[in-house]
Design an enzyme around this catalytic site. Sequence first.
Site, PDB file in Angstrom:
ATOM      1  N   GLU A 332      27.610  57.676  78.197  1.00 32.66           N
ATOM      2  CA  GLU A 332      27.172  56.816  77.094  1.00 32.66           C
ATOM      3  C   GLU A 332      28.011  57.196  75.892  1.00 32.66           C
ATOM      4  O   GLU A 332      27.886  58.286  75.357  1.00 32.66           O
ATOM      5  CB  GLU A 332      25.673  57.015  76.837  1.00 32.66           C
ATOM      6  CG  GLU A 332      25.068  55.958  75.925  1.00 32.66           C
ATOM      7  CD  GLU A 332      25.137  56.355  74.457  1.00 32.66           C
ATOM      8  OE1 GLU A 332      26.046  55.843  73.759  1.00 32.66           O
ATOM      9  OE2 GLU A 332      24.313  57.158  74.019  1.00 32.66           O
ATOM     10  N   CYS A 367      24.063  55.904  67.894  1.00 29.94           N
ATOM     11  CA  CYS A 367      24.920  55.193  68.847  1.00 29.94           C
ATOM     12  C   CYS A 367      24.544  53.716  68.925  1.00 29.94           C
ATOM     13  O   CYS A 367      25.400  52.865  69.161  1.00 29.94           O
ATOM     14  CB  CYS A 367      24.838  55.839  70.227  1.00 29.94           C
ATOM     15  SG  CYS A 367      23.184  55.896  70.937  1.00 29.94           S
TER      16      CYS A 367
END
Length: 619
Positions: A332, A367
Site C-alpha cells: 500500500e 495515505c
Amino acid sequence: MFNSSFTKQPFFNGANLAMVKMVVLEDKIQFDRVSTAVAVLIVTSVVLLYRYFSRSAKLEQAVPFTMQVPEQALPHWKGKRISPVSVFNPEDPANIQCYCPATGQSLGSVPAATPEDIDNAISACREAQLAWKETSFSQRRKVLNTIAKFVYDHQDDIARIACRDTGKTMLDASLGEIMVTLEKIEWIVQHGERCLAPSKRPGPTSILMFYKGAKVVYEPLGVVSAMVSWNYPLHNLMGPVVAALFTGSGIVVKCSESVVWSSQFFMEIAKQALKVNGFDDRIVQLVSCWPQDADFLTSHTGLDHITFIGSRPVAHKVATAAAKSLTPVVAELGGKDPLIVLDDTKDLPGVASVIMRGTFQSSGQNCIGIERVIACPKAYPRLVEILSKSVSELRLGSSIDQQDDIDMGATISDARFDVLEAQIAQAVAQGATLVHGGSRYSHPKYPQGHYFQPTLLVDVTPEMDIAQNEVFGPIMLLFRAADAEEATAIANATEFGLGASVYGSDYKALNAVAAKLRCGMVAINDFATFALCQLPFGGVDGSGYGKFSGKEGLRGICLEKSICFDRFPLITTKIPRPLDYPIPDVKKAWEIVKAINEVGYAHGPWRRIRALGRMLSNM
C-alpha cells in the site's frame, strides 16, 4: 381593552398565518428530532444488550489490566530539547533518538534492531505460533476484546502517547488512531469467524463427476510481517496485529524509527492482553531498525507474508528483497486521492467541512487524505469562498502542551519542507493562486518543532508537478472542471489510484462517476468511510497492489487450502480398466476419453446421450 385598529384586521392575515406556520413547523421539526433520538436510543440499546449477552454466553469478556503510562505522556511534562532534531545521532549510531516533532523534546533512545535481533524475534514468534494456531476463535476473540477494552478505557493516555510521538492533536489521535482501531477489532470479533469459515464451491460441472464436492478452508499461515508507516502508530500497528492473531498466525511488526517510542507501548498492549488470558506473548514481536538492516527482515525465510505500507521507492526494495525467499507482498503505497464536487451538490458548507478534515487531519499525512478537490463550475467559487476563510483560521501548535485551542499539529519531520515550498512556488509560477500559507512555520513557543502552514492553492491544473505527486502534507489543491466528465478525467490523470470521493445529489450520476474512477476505493457523498466499513483496503497502479482489511484481508494472510471430497460414501473415483496402465487397447481408450469429454461438456442433450452410449460400449 382591544385596540380598535387591531379588531378591524383579520387575525389570519398573511404575516400572522406565516408566523403560525413557522411555529407549527418548528414544533414538528423539534418533535421529529426528539422522536428520532428516542428511536435511535432504543434500537441502539437493544442491539448493544443483545451483543453483550450473546458474547457473555461464549465467555469472551475482556480481562482488565493496567500499564504504566510513560512520564513523557503525562500532562505538564517538561523534557529537554535536542539539537539537531533527528532520529539519528551520529555520536550514538546504535540507538534510535526519539523525540516529539511538535516541540523537539527528547523522549529517550531505543536500541536499533540488528540482524541478530530480527532473527531472534522471528524465531521466538514461530515457536509461539505452534501453540497459538491451535486456539479457538472464541479464545482469539477474548484476546481481541481485552485489547479493545484497554484502548477505550485509556483513550486519554493512548491519545497523548500518539501525540507526543507524532506531533498530531488529541482529536486527530482519537479519530485516526482510536476510533478506527476499535472499529477494526469489533468488526473482526463480530464477523471474522464467518469470513474464515470453509467456503463451499460448486465442484465439477461434468455430470460424470456429480459425486465430487469442493471447498476452500482458511488455516493459519505461520508468521507474517507488517512493515508500517509512522503516520498512525497505534492503528497501523494494531490493525495487522489483531488480524494476524485472529487468523492464528504470529506477527513481526517493523515500525518506523520515527515512532518506535509509542510503538513499544502499543505493542505492549497486545502482549499484556495475551498474558492475562494465559497465552504466550511472543506471538507478537516489534522491531525497528536502520534502513540498511531492513533487507534482512524482508528477505528472511522465516516470514510467510509481508504487508508493506509506505513509499513507492522503498516498496521496490521490499519486493526485491522478498523475492529472494519468494515471500508474498501486499504493498500500500499512498495516493493522490481526489474529491469531486458535482454542481448539484446541495450542502456545500457541509462538504467544505469534510474537505477540511480530509485535508488537514494529522497535518495532511494520510495515505487516503484529500489531496485534490475537483469542483464543477457552480460549486467551485462557493467552495473557494468557504475554504479560504476556514484555512486562514486554522491554529497550529502542540495540543497536549498548550492551553490554547489547537486545530493542527506538527508534521513528523521537516525533511520535505524544501520540496513542498518548491512545488508551491512552481505551481504559482504556472498560474495557480496561493490563497493562504505556502511555507514552513516557526512556532513562537516551539521553534524546534516541525510545522508547515496550512496551505490553500486554487486554480490548480493537472499538468502541474504538485498535481501529480503525493504531497503528504497540509496543502489543499482546488481544480476547476467543466463537468462531471472532465472532473473524472482530472481525477484519473495521475499514476496513483488509491481512494476517491464524489459528492452530488443524483445517485445515477454519482454511480456513473464512481464506475469511471480508476482506484481501489470510492466513497459516495462521504470521505474515507470505506476504511471504517472494513472493505478490502488497497489501490492500483502507483498506489500498490493487493488488499488488507475486511474479509479479503483476513483470508489473504491465511493458508488458503483447496479440498475436494466424495459427497457420497459409496461413490468414489475409479480408473476404468481400458484406461489403466498398462493400457490394453490405445485406440479403444482414445474413443472412451473422447466420449467422456462429450458427455461432460458437449452442447445439446442428444449428443451427450449418444456419447454416453459410445463410452459404455467401449468399456
